[in-house]
Design a protein around this motif. Structure first.
Motif, PDB file in Angstrom:
ATOM      1  N   ARG A  92       0.850  -1.186   0.000  1.00 45.14           N
ATOM      2  CA  ARG A  92       0.000   0.000   0.000  1.00 45.14           C
ATOM      3  C   ARG A  92       0.884   1.232   0.000  1.00 45.14           C
ATOM      4  N   GLN A  93       0.278   2.375  -0.157  1.00 44.28           N
ATOM      5  CA  GLN A  93       1.012   3.636  -0.192  1.00 44.28           C
ATOM      6  C   GLN A  93       1.168   4.186   1.224  1.00 44.28           C
ATOM      7  N   ALA A  94       2.296   4.847   1.459  1.00 42.87           N
ATOM      8  CA  ALA A  94       2.578   5.463   2.753  1.00 42.87           C
ATOM      9  C   ALA A  94       3.375   6.734   2.509  1.00 42.87           C
ATOM     10  N   VAL A  95       3.478   7.554   3.557  1.00 46.53           N
ATOM     11  CA  VAL A  95       4.271   8.778   3.497  1.00 46.53           C
ATOM     12  C   VAL A  95       5.450   8.607   4.450  1.00 46.53           C
ATOM     13  N   ALA A  96       6.649   8.913   3.971  1.00 48.04           N
ATOM     14  CA  ALA A  96       7.843   8.809   4.798  1.00 48.04           C
ATOM     15  C   ALA A  96       7.854   9.951   5.811  1.00 48.04           C
ATOM     16  N   MET A  97       8.030   9.617   7.079  1.00 48.58           N
ATOM     17  CA  MET A  97       8.099  10.611   8.146  1.00 48.58           C
ATOM     18  C   MET A  97       9.551  11.046   8.386  1.00 48.58           C
ATOM     19  N   GLU A  98      10.498  10.251   7.806  1.00 48.71           N
ATOM     20  CA  GLU A  98      11.929  10.527   7.956  1.00 48.71           C
ATOM     21  C   GLU A  98      12.607  10.220   6.626  1.00 48.71           C
ATOM     22  N   GLU A  99      13.840  10.689   6.471  1.00 45.49           N
ATOM     23  CA  GLU A  99      14.619  10.309   5.294  1.00 45.49           C
ATOM     24  C   GLU A  99      15.477   9.116   5.665  1.00 45.49           C
ATOM     25  N   GLY A 100      15.901   8.357   4.635  1.00 42.51           N
ATOM     26  CA  GLY A 100      16.749   7.216   4.924  1.00 42.51           C
ATOM     27  C   GLY A 100      17.455   6.672   3.703  1.00 42.51           C
ATOM     28  N   ALA A 101      18.593   6.023   3.967  1.00 46.99           N
ATOM     29  CA  ALA A 101      19.370   5.345   2.930  1.00 46.99           C
ATOM     30  C   ALA A 101      18.882   3.904   2.828  1.00 46.99           C
ATOM     31  N   VAL A 102      19.244   3.226   1.746  1.00 45.89           N
ATOM     32  CA  VAL A 102      18.903   1.819   1.579  1.00 45.89           C
ATOM     33  C   VAL A 102      19.465   1.044   2.768  1.00 45.89           C
ATOM     34  N   GLY A 103      18.608   0.215   3.373  1.00 44.32           N
ATOM     35  CA  GLY A 103      19.011  -0.596   4.520  1.00 44.32           C
ATOM     36  C   GLY A 103      18.672   0.035   5.855  1.00 44.32           C
ATOM     37  N   SER A 104      18.418   1.356   5.883  1.00 48.47           N
ATOM     38  CA  SER A 104      18.095   2.015   7.151  1.00 48.47           C
ATOM     39  C   SER A 104      16.613   1.850   7.482  1.00 48.47           C
ATOM     40  N   TRP A 105      16.282   2.108   8.735  1.00 51.01           N
ATOM     41  CA  TRP A 105      14.900   2.001   9.207  1.00 51.01           C
ATOM     42  C   TRP A 105      14.340   3.400   9.392  1.00 51.01           C
ATOM     43  N   ILE A 106      13.145   3.634   8.853  1.00 53.34           N
ATOM     44  CA  ILE A 106      12.499   4.939   8.972  1.00 53.34           C
ATOM     45  C   ILE A 106      11.049   4.747   9.391  1.00 53.34           C
ATOM     46  N   LYS A 107      10.428   5.835   9.847  1.00 59.35           N
ATOM     47  CA  LYS A 107       9.004   5.808  10.185  1.00 59.35           C
ATOM     48  C   LYS A 107       8.203   6.210   8.954  1.00 59.35           C
ATOM     49  N   VAL A 108       7.108   5.476   8.718  1.00 58.92           N
ATOM     50  CA  VAL A 108       6.183   5.796   7.628  1.00 58.92           C
ATOM     51  C   VAL A 108       4.766   5.727   8.170  1.00 58.92           C
ATOM     52  N   ARG A 109       3.850   6.428   7.513  1.00 60.13           N
ATOM     53  CA  ARG A 109       2.438   6.423   7.914  1.00 60.13           C
ATOM     54  C   ARG A 109       1.595   6.151   6.674  1.00 60.13           C
ATOM     55  N   PRO A 110       0.628   5.217   6.769  1.00 57.94           N
ATOM     56  CA  PRO A 110      -0.249   4.942   5.611  1.00 57.94           C
ATOM     57  C   PRO A 110      -0.932   6.221   5.130  1.00 57.94           C
ATOM     58  N   THR A 111      -0.999   6.412   3.818  1.00 56.99           N
ATOM     59  CA  THR A 111      -1.586   7.639   3.266  1.00 56.99           C
ATOM     60  C   THR A 111      -3.098   7.694   3.473  1.00 56.99           C
ATOM     61  N   GLN A 112      -3.768   6.540   3.547  1.00 55.41           N
ATOM     62  CA  GLN A 112      -5.221   6.532   3.671  1.00 55.41           C
ATOM     63  C   GLN A 112      -5.700   6.888   5.078  1.00 55.41           C
ATOM     64  N   ASP A 113      -4.831   6.783   6.094  1.00 51.14           N
ATOM     65  CA  ASP A 113      -5.248   6.999   7.478  1.00 51.14           C
ATOM     66  C   ASP A 113      -4.308   7.992   8.152  1.00 51.14           C
ATOM     67  N   LYS A 114      -4.685   9.252   8.137  1.00 54.90           N
ATOM     68  CA  LYS A 114      -3.838  10.314   8.700  1.00 54.90           C
ATOM     69  C   LYS A 114      -3.678  10.180  10.216  1.00 54.90           C
TER      70      LYS A 114
END
Length: 169
Positions: free
Chosen positions: A127-149
């Protein structure tokens, strides 16, 4: 007296005739399945290291192929055909990590819309999400689903630009 043709005579003996023999599995079909499963092309980071050996002769699979990650580092994909009774392992080209050549560059920017893949035992959802942080390949970031703010952010691993994954195993 009647003459029996060879295919007919072999058929009477219960042996397969060349015309009726089962065709082998097309290795290109396995390559396509692995590419779809990993989300990366052959030779690309995260994809199969090499194409399946074209000399391999596997019985055709009458059911959908079953694919799952194999190994503690997810360095192979196990491809199985239960009805034909075979399984093979396809090596995966590892993703570069920060500090390695090709690693460390920002692959996802904060606010970017990304595809999030959620994988578990025998299933995969996207599904689609919005990145809450930036990150390089292999790093862990926070994301939030786009359908549920109002949904809480989840931590996902950056797979490549535009894609993150959560593996439930």
């Amino acid at each position: 007296m009647h003459k029996l043709t060879i295919p007919f005579a072999v058929g009477l003996l219960g042996l397969p005739t060349p015309a009726l023999a089962e065709t082998p599995m097309d290795p290109a079909e396995i390559d396509r399945a692995v590419m779809q499963f990993t989300g990366a092309a052959i030779g690309q980071p995260g994809g199969a290291r090499l194409a399946v050996d074209r000399r391999m002769r596997l019985n055709a699979c009458g059911a959908p192929l079953q694919l799952e990650w194999y190994g503690s580092n997810r360095d192979s994909v196990q491809v199985r055909c239960p009805d034909a009774g075979w399984r093979i392992y396809v090596a995966v080209a590892q993703l570069p990590q920060a500090g390695e050549p090709g690693g460390g560059e920002i692959a996802i920017s904060r606010g970017e819309t990304v595809s999030i893949i959620v994988e578990g035992g025998g299933f995969s959802l996207s599904r689609q999400a919005v990145a809450m942080e930036e990150g390089a390949v292999g790093s862990w970031i926070k994301v939030r689903p786009t359908q549920d703010k109002k949904a809480d952010p989840v931590r996902a691993q950056v797979v490549r630009p535009g894609q993150v994954a959560v593996r439930l195993r």
